[in-house]
Design an enzyme around this catalytic site. Sequence first.
Site, PDB file in Angstrom:
ATOM      1  N   CYS A  65     -72.080  46.723-122.610  1.00  0.00           N
ATOM      2  CA  CYS A  65     -72.331  47.349-121.377  1.00  0.00           C
ATOM      3  C   CYS A  65     -70.946  47.905-120.654  1.00  0.00           C
ATOM      4  CB  CYS A  65     -73.193  46.527-120.395  1.00  0.00           C
ATOM      5  SG  CYS A  65     -73.295  47.177-118.885  1.00  0.00           S
TER       6      CYS A  65
ATOM      7  N   TYR B 272     -75.135  58.789-119.584  1.00  0.00           N
ATOM      8  CA  TYR B 272     -76.348  58.204-119.543  1.00  0.00           C
ATOM      9  C   TYR B 272     -77.353  59.431-119.263  1.00  0.00           C
ATOM     10  CZ  TYR B 272     -75.073  53.260-120.449  1.00  0.00           C
ATOM     11  OH  TYR B 272     -74.445  52.359-120.882  1.00  0.00           O
TER      12      TYR B 272
HETATM   13  N1  GSH Z   1     -75.239  49.817-111.087  1.00  0.00           N
HETATM   14  C1  GSH Z   1     -74.843  48.726-112.172  1.00  0.00           C
HETATM   15  C2  GSH Z   1     -75.716  49.279-113.563  1.00  0.00           C
HETATM   16  C3  GSH Z   1     -75.695  47.966-114.551  1.00  0.00           C
HETATM   17  C4  GSH Z   1     -76.570  48.295-115.896  1.00  0.00           C
HETATM   18  O1  GSH Z   1     -77.235  49.428-115.762  1.00  0.00           O
HETATM   19  N2  GSH Z   1     -76.472  47.739-116.776  1.00  0.00           N
HETATM   20  C5  GSH Z   1     -77.143  48.141-118.193  1.00  0.00           C
HETATM   21  C6  GSH Z   1     -76.420  48.060-119.335  1.00  0.00           C
HETATM   22  S1  GSH Z   1     -75.087  49.149-119.514  1.00  0.00           S
HETATM   23  C7  GSH Z   1     -78.444  46.978-118.176  1.00  0.00           C
HETATM   24  O2  GSH Z   1     -78.402  45.957-118.208  1.00  0.00           O
HETATM   25  N3  GSH Z   1     -79.586  47.635-118.422  1.00  0.00           N
HETATM   26  C8  GSH Z   1     -80.745  46.947-118.397  1.00  0.00           C
HETATM   27  C9  GSH Z   1     -82.033  47.711-118.096  1.00  0.00           C
HETATM   28  O3  GSH Z   1     -81.726  48.693-116.958  1.00  0.00           O
HETATM   29  O4  GSH Z   1     -83.138  47.403-118.451  1.00  0.00           O
HETATM   30  C10 GSH Z   1     -73.734  48.115-112.367  1.00  0.00           C
HETATM   31  O5  GSH Z   1     -72.830  48.928-112.077  1.00  0.00           O
HETATM   32  O6  GSH Z   1     -73.504  46.864-112.392  1.00  0.00           O
END
Ligand code: GSH
Length: 320
Positions: A56, A193
């Site tokens: 990530c 994304y």
């Molecule tokens: N705004 C958050 C975004 C974090 C994020 O979207 N992480 C993704 C992985 S790249 C995630 O864990 N997604 C899981 C999901 O949405 O189910 C940050 O910057 O910490």
Amino acid sequence: MSTKKDASLQSDITKFRHEPDGSFRRAPSVFRSFIEKGGQFEAEKDRYHLFVSYACPWATRTLIVRKLKGLEDLIPVTIVSPHMGTEGWPFANVDEFPGAEVDPLYSSEHIKDLYFKADPNYSGRFSVPVLWDKKNHTIVNNESSEIIRMFNTAFNDLIPKDKAAVDIYPAAHRAEIDSLNEWVYDTVNNGVYKAGFSIKQQAYEAAVVPLFQSLDRLEKILTGKDYLVGDVLTEADIRLWVTIIRFDPVYVGHFKCNLRTIRNGYPAIHSWMRKLYWNNSAFKDSTNFEHIKTHYYWSHPSVNPTRVVPVGPIPNVEDL
Ligand SMILES: N[C@@H](CCC(=O)N[C@@H](CS)C(=O)NCC(=O)O)C(=O)O
């Protein structure tokens, strides 16, 4: 420990609802507390724990800053498996993968178990990074941009002077960093994304064109320079770098961001990216291409139904 209630609408990315125009909208993070003197969360030894995925980009920001600030002993880290499936991110006890680990605190099966431990009624997404408070058994913050700001200052009294002096958000450059972050976030960090998760041609083009316009703009900024703002490493570099290092190996193919590659289309960005990777171990040691490539190509079956992971590009990062 695992949570039995059905939370698949929150954890299963294939059930993600798009906007009516086919575009992808990222939900804001929910846990937004700060570690600060006199607050609910004080800077202390042996109190906080970081849960991340090497895959990530947002989580990798926190890994890089943790190392730059020498916080490794103060804030231990646990790495999840890159296979983000219907239950979300799994730990190694339910999905063994080289480099993945078990949750040393609660033996959770998935990241979502931590969210429900913090709040049984949690209704958001189960994202990484997660900054966990072992004292109150809760999430301090799950927003990377805020976690890196905390890491920059909150523990300065507990770390050696040379590490406390590292400042990735220097007062003199804040306005410039903030304004750069804003368009880089929208068109580049999140832009890849938005392009990759679009389910309509128009939505895809509405993301991919501004993405490359921003890369053109960044190429100009970085020409003849080692850093984006001033002549010092700042959070603006870190926030952009985590996207650029994934660009050729993943975003060009998987997210259809293929107007140009970084290695062949952007010499200044390419040189900046490689210098940080090869000359600063905080960047290289926070980057695991096995996790990165496996995660994206495996975890988004609506984008890549076969889950086949491409072999190239070779190498993942060119030499200096
Ligand atoms: N705004 C958050 C975004 C974090 C994020 O979207 N992480 C993704 C992985 S790249 C995630 O864990 N997604 C899981 C999901 O949405 O189910 C940050 O910057 O910490």
